[in-house]
Enzyme design. Structure first.
Site, PDB file in Angstrom:
ATOM      1  N   GLU A 115       0.834  -1.219   0.000  1.00 34.58           N
ATOM      2  CA  GLU A 115       0.000   0.000   0.000  1.00 34.58           C
ATOM      3  C   GLU A 115       0.865   1.264   0.000  1.00 34.58           C
ATOM      4  OE1 GLU A 115      -3.626  -0.314   2.587  1.00 34.58           O
ATOM      5  OE2 GLU A 115      -2.521  -2.070   3.256  1.00 34.58           O
ATOM      6  N   GLU A 135      -4.936  -8.454   4.140  1.00 34.19           N
ATOM      7  CA  GLU A 135      -5.716  -7.949   5.279  1.00 34.19           C
ATOM      8  C   GLU A 135      -7.107  -8.571   5.388  1.00 34.19           C
ATOM      9  OE1 GLU A 135      -3.850  -6.033   3.261  1.00 34.19           O
ATOM     10  OE2 GLU A 135      -3.019  -4.313   4.342  1.00 34.19           O
TER      11      GLU A 135
END
Ligand code: COA
Length: 243
Positions: A115, A135
């Protein structure tokens, strides 16, 4: 503190700053220590007039293996967590960063590691680098900007599938999906990334900052406002040329 004990290293190669995530024993897992030192390093680079661009990389076997799993659940106070996020909003600093940033990825770019890279302007990657957002499988949301940066890079259906499934892809597959800017042999990765950034900014560092700001911020504006902003910066560049 010795260099080995710094979780984040900040060095310079001419006008390019190089920030290295430096916890190789844990594959540079994103810890509170890394977050705080990275935040400080980022502000130092932003405010250093002798630096025109930034390269972000990782020491050891990989770029970053995502959030430090050993820290999960160790901060019980929700209010304190929220305050720290507001005081040191690292992901917003990446978003607003005024100088071009490239991430040099190798080994693993997982979770918040990937990210973070997606908040950079360019992602150079060594062949076979593993990319993943695990995640959702851990019952969490990619919260380092991933839900917003990914669909700005790839088709939203692909972004959703990648974030929901948590599957691993290689840098070469990431390149096909436009998540990765360029594949570079491992042994040349850092040098190629630094040299590339030098060629981008060396002709006119100030123009490169203005262009980066216009392109990056313009995406968030209606076309009319983006064009108006462009005219403001063009006028400023003329004034700067005359002085
Ligand atoms: N948090 C804390 N420690 C981590 C970590 C993480 N996210 N990722 C790796 N490490 C540690 C391992 O515990 C191991 O430590 P040890 O040598 O003391 O046992 C060391 O880093 C090396 O990791 P290892 O799993 O042995 O390497 P590998 O090459 O077999 O696998 C990965 C690499 C990235 C595939 C694997 O480490 C992994 O899946 N990590 C977790 C990724 C993740 O879920 N991140 C959180 C996203 S929210």
């Amino acid at each position: 503190m010795t260099e080995k004990e710094h979780a984040v290293l900040l060095e310079k190669d001419g006008q390019i700053a190089v920030i290295t995530l430096n916890k190789p024993d844990k594959l540079n897992a994103f810890s509170v220590e890394i977050r705080d030192q990275l935040y400080e390093a980022l502000l130092a680079v932003r405010d250093d007039p002798s630096v025109d661009a930034l390269v972000l990389c990782g020491a050891g076997r990989g770029f970053c293996a995502g959030a430090d799993l050993t820290e999960f659940g160790t901060e019980p106070a929700v209010i304190r967590k929220r305050r720290v996020r507001l005081q040191r909003d690292l992901w917003d600093e990446f978003r607003r960063f005024p100088k071009p940033i490239a991430a040099a990825l190798h080994g693993f770019a997982v979770g918040s590691g990937l990210e973070m890279a997606m908040l950079c302007d360019f992602r150079f990657a060594a062949p076979g680098t593993v990319l993943s957002l695990p995640e959702a499988g851990l019952g969490m949301i990619p919260a380092a900007g991933g839900t917003q940066s990914l669909p700005r890079l790839v088709h939203h259906g692909l972004a959703l599938e990648f974030a929901l499934c948590g599957n691993r892809i290689t840098a070469e597959e990431g390149f096909e999906r436009r998540m990765i800017s360029r594949i570079v042999p491992s042994e040349d990765l850092l040098k190629t990334t630094i040299d590339y950034m030098k060629t981008l900014v060396e002709r006119n560092p100030q123009s490169s900052r203005w262009i980066k700001t216009l392109v990056a911020n313009g995406l968030e504006l209606p076309l009319s406002q983006g064009l108006a902003r462009e005219q403001v910066l063009v006028a400023r560049s003329w004034t700067a040329r005359r002085t």
